[in-house]
Design a protein around this motif. Structure first.
Motif, PDB file in Angstrom:
ATOM      1  N   ARG A  22      38.562  36.607  31.223  1.00  0.00           N
ATOM      2  CA  ARG A  22      38.035  36.877  32.569  1.00  0.00           C
ATOM      3  C   ARG A  22      39.010  36.381  33.636  1.00  0.00           C
ATOM      4  O   ARG A  22      39.317  37.096  34.591  1.00  0.00           O
ATOM      5  N   GLU A  23      39.490  35.172  33.474  1.00  0.00           N
ATOM      6  CA  GLU A  23      40.394  34.568  34.462  1.00  0.00           C
ATOM      7  C   GLU A  23      41.700  35.351  34.588  1.00  0.00           C
ATOM      8  O   GLU A  23      42.242  35.520  35.682  1.00  0.00           O
ATOM      9  N   ARG A  35      42.072  38.497  33.761  1.00  0.00           N
ATOM     10  CA  ARG A  35      41.748  39.918  33.934  1.00  0.00           C
ATOM     11  C   ARG A  35      42.298  40.778  32.807  1.00  0.00           C
ATOM     12  O   ARG A  35      42.802  41.877  33.026  1.00  0.00           O
TER      13      ARG A  35
END
Length: 128
Positions: A8-9, A11
């Motif tokens: 998530r961080e 992407r």
């Protein structure tokens, strides 16, 4: 951070993160938990490496070339010559690709003009 949070961080998809780990582009620490499949623990340095991977992909570098660059970097403020040499080479490649693209655009424009009016002369040759 664990792989899902890292994905998530950064992407990226979890599958992309796993691919980059398998290819040796990322080197997360292995956690004690997880049994036969220990947790991968990613750091802020790994986030920086994903930015480099993305930049390399934008430059159309192979993952092998990106890995070579990542492994050559010291990830300190004073990395100087390695980065300058690498970026200079990549800039030269970009300039060559731009020139090739411009030749192809000229060819396509000429071909369109010829298709609209073949009386202007012979079909334009494909650029070499």
């Amino acid at each position: 951070m664990l792989i899902a949070a890292f994905a998530r961080e950064s992407r990226l998809s979890v599958d992309a993160v796993r691919l980059y780990v398998r290819r040796g582009l990322l080197h997360p620490k292995l956690g004690a938990k997880g049994g036969s499949r220990p947790y991968h623990m990613f750091s802020a340095l790994d986030i920086e490496k994903t930015r480099i991977i993305r930049a390399g992909q934008a430059l159309r570098l192979s993952l092998k070339d990106v890995g070579t660059f990542i492994n050559a970097r010291s990830f300190k403020d004073d990395e100087g010559d390695v980065v300058i040499t690498f970026l200079t080479t990549q800039r030269e490649h970009l300039v060559q690709r731009i020139a090739e693209s411009e030749r192809l655009i000229s060819y396509v424009d000429a071909k369109i003009a010829w298709l609209k009016d073949p009386s202007v002369g012979p079909s334009p040759p494909y650029p070499h």
